[in-house]
Design an enzyme around this catalytic site. Sequence first.
Site, PDB file in Angstrom:
ATOM      1  CB  CYS A   1      -0.873   0.010   1.249  1.00  0.00           C
ATOM      2  SG  CYS A   1      -1.888  -1.461   1.393  1.00  0.00           S
TER       3      CYS A   1
ATOM      4  NE  ARG B   1       4.224   2.030  -1.395  1.00  0.00           N
ATOM      5  CZ  ARG B   1       5.198   2.007  -0.482  1.00  0.00           C
ATOM      6  NH1 ARG B   1       6.383   2.478  -0.811  1.00  0.00           N
ATOM      7  NH2 ARG B   1       5.021   1.514   0.714  1.00  0.00           N
TER       8      ARG B   1
ATOM      9  CD1 TRP C   1      -1.282  -5.211  -4.566  1.00  0.00           C
ATOM     10  CD2 TRP C   1      -0.353  -6.128  -2.762  1.00  0.00           C
ATOM     11  NE1 TRP C   1      -0.753  -6.406  -4.948  1.00  0.00           N
ATOM     12  CE2 TRP C   1      -0.180  -7.002  -3.863  1.00  0.00           C
ATOM     13  CE3 TRP C   1       0.164  -6.511  -1.540  1.00  0.00           C
ATOM     14  CZ2 TRP C   1       0.480  -8.234  -3.771  1.00  0.00           C
ATOM     15  CZ3 TRP C   1       0.818  -7.729  -1.434  1.00  0.00           C
ATOM     16  CH2 TRP C   1       0.964  -8.582  -2.537  1.00  0.00           C
TER      17      TRP C   1
ATOM     18  CG  ASN D   1       2.246  -0.169   3.640  1.00  0.00           C
ATOM     19  OD1 ASN D   1       1.787  -1.235   3.226  1.00  0.00           O
ATOM     20  ND2 ASN D   1       3.499   0.197   3.447  1.00  0.00           N
ATOM     21  N   GLY D   2       0.523  -2.281   5.826  1.00  0.00           N
ATOM     22  CA  GLY D   2       1.015  -3.364   6.695  1.00  0.00           C
ATOM     23  C   GLY D   2      -0.096  -4.349   6.965  1.00  0.00           C
TER      24      GLY D   2
ATOM     25  CD  GLU E   1      16.367 -11.110 -12.389  1.00  0.00           C
ATOM     26  OE1 GLU E   1      15.909 -11.832 -11.479  1.00  0.00           O
ATOM     27  OE2 GLU E   1      15.916  -9.976 -12.640  1.00  0.00           O
TER      28      GLU E   1
ATOM     29  CE  LYS F   1      13.168  -8.173 -13.681  1.00  0.00           C
ATOM     30  NZ  LYS F   1      13.508  -8.946 -12.580  1.00  0.00           N
TER      31      LYS F   1
ATOM     32  CD  GLU G   1       9.463  -9.387 -12.123  1.00  0.00           C
ATOM     33  OE1 GLU G   1       8.781  -9.101 -11.134  1.00  0.00           O
ATOM     34  OE2 GLU G   1      10.699  -9.313 -12.129  1.00  0.00           O
TER      35      GLU G   1
ATOM     36  CG  HIS H   1      18.237 -35.861 -15.553  1.00  0.00           C
ATOM     37  ND1 HIS H   1      18.702 -37.153 -15.613  1.00  0.00           N
ATOM     38  CD2 HIS H   1      19.334 -35.079 -15.722  1.00  0.00           C
ATOM     39  CE1 HIS H   1      20.011 -37.167 -15.756  1.00  0.00           C
ATOM     40  NE2 HIS H   1      20.436 -35.907 -15.821  1.00  0.00           N
TER      41      HIS H   1
ATOM     42  CE  LYS I   1      11.263  -1.743  -7.199  1.00  0.00           C
ATOM     43  NZ  LYS I   1      11.920  -2.473  -8.313  1.00  0.00           N
TER      44      LYS I   1
HETATM   45  C1  AGP Z   1      11.951  -8.595  -9.035  1.00  0.00           C
HETATM   46  O1  AGP Z   1      11.784  -8.133 -10.382  1.00  0.00           O
HETATM   47  C2  AGP Z   1      10.659  -8.716  -8.323  1.00  0.00           C
HETATM   48  N1  AGP Z   1       9.937  -7.482  -8.358  1.00  0.00           N
HETATM   49  C3  AGP Z   1      10.770  -9.345  -6.945  1.00  0.00           C
HETATM   50  O2  AGP Z   1      11.145 -10.689  -7.133  1.00  0.00           O
HETATM   51  C4  AGP Z   1      11.778  -8.708  -5.964  1.00  0.00           C
HETATM   52  O3  AGP Z   1      13.091  -8.954  -6.400  1.00  0.00           O
HETATM   53  C5  AGP Z   1      11.591  -9.393  -4.584  1.00  0.00           C
HETATM   54  O4  AGP Z   1      10.276  -9.124  -4.145  1.00  0.00           O
HETATM   55  C6  AGP Z   1      12.592  -8.915  -3.537  1.00  0.00           C
HETATM   56  O5  AGP Z   1      12.414  -7.533  -3.311  1.00  0.00           O
HETATM   57  P1  AGP Z   1      13.555  -6.756  -2.481  1.00  0.00           P
HETATM   58  O6  AGP Z   1      14.820  -6.857  -3.278  1.00  0.00           O
HETATM   59  O7  AGP Z   1      13.045  -5.352  -2.345  1.00  0.00           O
HETATM   60  O8  AGP Z   1      13.691  -7.451  -1.157  1.00  0.00           O
END
Ligand code: AGP
Length: 588
Positions: free
Chosen positions: A2, A27, A73, A97-98, A463, A467, A470, A486, A583
């Site tokens: 949030c 976010r 969120w 937020n939380g 990675e 990418k 997501e 395998h 985020k």
């Molecule tokens: C990465 O593209 C993602 N948005 C997500 O996996 C992110 O890396 C993960 O949530 C960790 O976030 P942080 O590095 O802020 O801890």
Amino acid sequence: MCGIVGYVGKEKALPRILSGLKFLEYRGYDSAGVAYILNEKVNITKRVGRIKELESSVDYNLDTYIGIGHTRWATHGVPSEINSHPHQVGKFTVVHNGIIENYLEIKEKLIKEGVNFISETDTEVIPALLDYNYKKEKDILKTIKKTLSSLEGSYALGIICSDDLDNIYAARCGSPLIIAKEDNGNFIASDVPAILSYTNKYILLEEGEIAKISKDNISVYDNELNKIIPKENIFEGTEDAAMLNGYEHYMLKEIHEEEKVYLDTLNYYVENNKFKNTMLEFKDYKHIHIVACGSAYYVGNIGKSLIEEYANIPVDVEVASEYRYKKNFYDKDTLVIIISQSGETADSLAALRKAKEDGIDTLAIVNVFGSSIAREALYTLYVKAGPEIAVATTKAFLAQTTLLTLLAVRLSKKEELLKEFVGLEKSINELLNKDYLEYAKYIYKHNDTFFIGRLVDYALCLEGSLKLKETSYINSVAFQAGELKHGTISLITDGTPVISICTDDLVRSKTISNIKEVKARNAYVIFITNEFIESDFYDKIIVIPKVSKLVSPIISVIPLQLISYEVAKLRGCDIDKPRNLAKSVTVE
Ligand code: AGP
């Protein structure tokens, strides 16, 4: 995650609050709302969907000079107007937020006392408990203190009480909140980008602190209501850090900042091929645990390869959401490294706290200055990536990989290796200026894609796969190249896209053998490598600069980032704010 923005001052509040919320859109959210004071009353407007829905429901020019806004969120309760913030019970209106872990227990007690609830949220118990306690305490600060002592979980709060229409109250525990000072007023916000259009001066509210903010005064108290003098910070970046600066998406802008980010991070720790005193000294640890989530976890896998190879220290890499609960084997000779761009990821913060409770040395590798993980770790090393707005991390990933590589050199005690970083920015620039559209044009039409590689190239495959998932919603998996046969190779059919990364001479021939295995099943192979080879085992080849094994991972990720960006663009995805994602995941 949030977002919160509040304003009290001599300027009209709604334009400031709504523009601030827009800078927090990255976010991730599914509804938005605002509470503002007009004609001595607290008015609330909430809408499901994007902020533009809220904007079209609120008259910007209303003569109101105090308010609190929120982007939600959803965690408890579906996205709906009723579940959106601000929540109001009696005299108290709150944005949060939380997560309040013990909200059901509090809700049951208050229902027995005759309090009515209308939403499904955990948050609603906060104004309800404030209003309930206020009837006895009569003093707003004492009421807030008493209420917070009953909450378990995490919160950043903006609070308005209808008995005090000149002040916003704020508090934090586990979720970040800043207080920003402008010439004509003051803000509260979840993050710096929300207020950068108006000011770069801010206070970071510390854990357990409570604040009372009027148009010309900011008072901060500890959790016993002792007044404290907070530290003032000046945000180093500029407004353009939160602006698109001519790019179509933040993700593309941030990828193209990677040459600068590499140099900023390198030069903060190294000068004339020697470490500066900004790089920490470490004792001779016998074992290292690297703990993180998502992309940061994949950086950890790269770090493992480099630290084991160059510093000869065994490294375990763990996902934070597992590490925080599992039995871990560490002792005084272990260093636990937490990697986090935001420094607020709940699972990573919990893993850090667990290691600290067990008396283990901890090191945070973080991008956001003053974030919870950065402040709670024994040691902290910052990357210099600047604010990263796009949900999909790119420049911070490259900066973290750079810093882990520097750490591997530091732990190896072979400072002469630093000369291998010299000039790498030229390779970064070369890769940033290649065109990846032709590769994306093939991939975007498919719903399944495979990434294969060995050793550190496998970490990059992880990675690259994330990418793509997501940003373009394509189902993608990364496999150790030797593992495909395998079982998973059964999924390879005519034209299945397979992206292979091969930069390590040690396993080059083996990886090529694995590529031939998928090619024999008519896969479509995009071969990313640092040595050109003429052959029919691939359909497309992307040759990246051949640099030393030590620094190669820093540049290898760039084609993967830009291919994902181009694919997502072709698929018309919401590139900077992918569906369902935030985020920073500040909840479990
Ligand atoms: C990465 O593209 C993602 N948005 C997500 O996996 C992110 O890396 C993960 O949530 C960790 O976030 P942080 O590095 O802020 O801890």
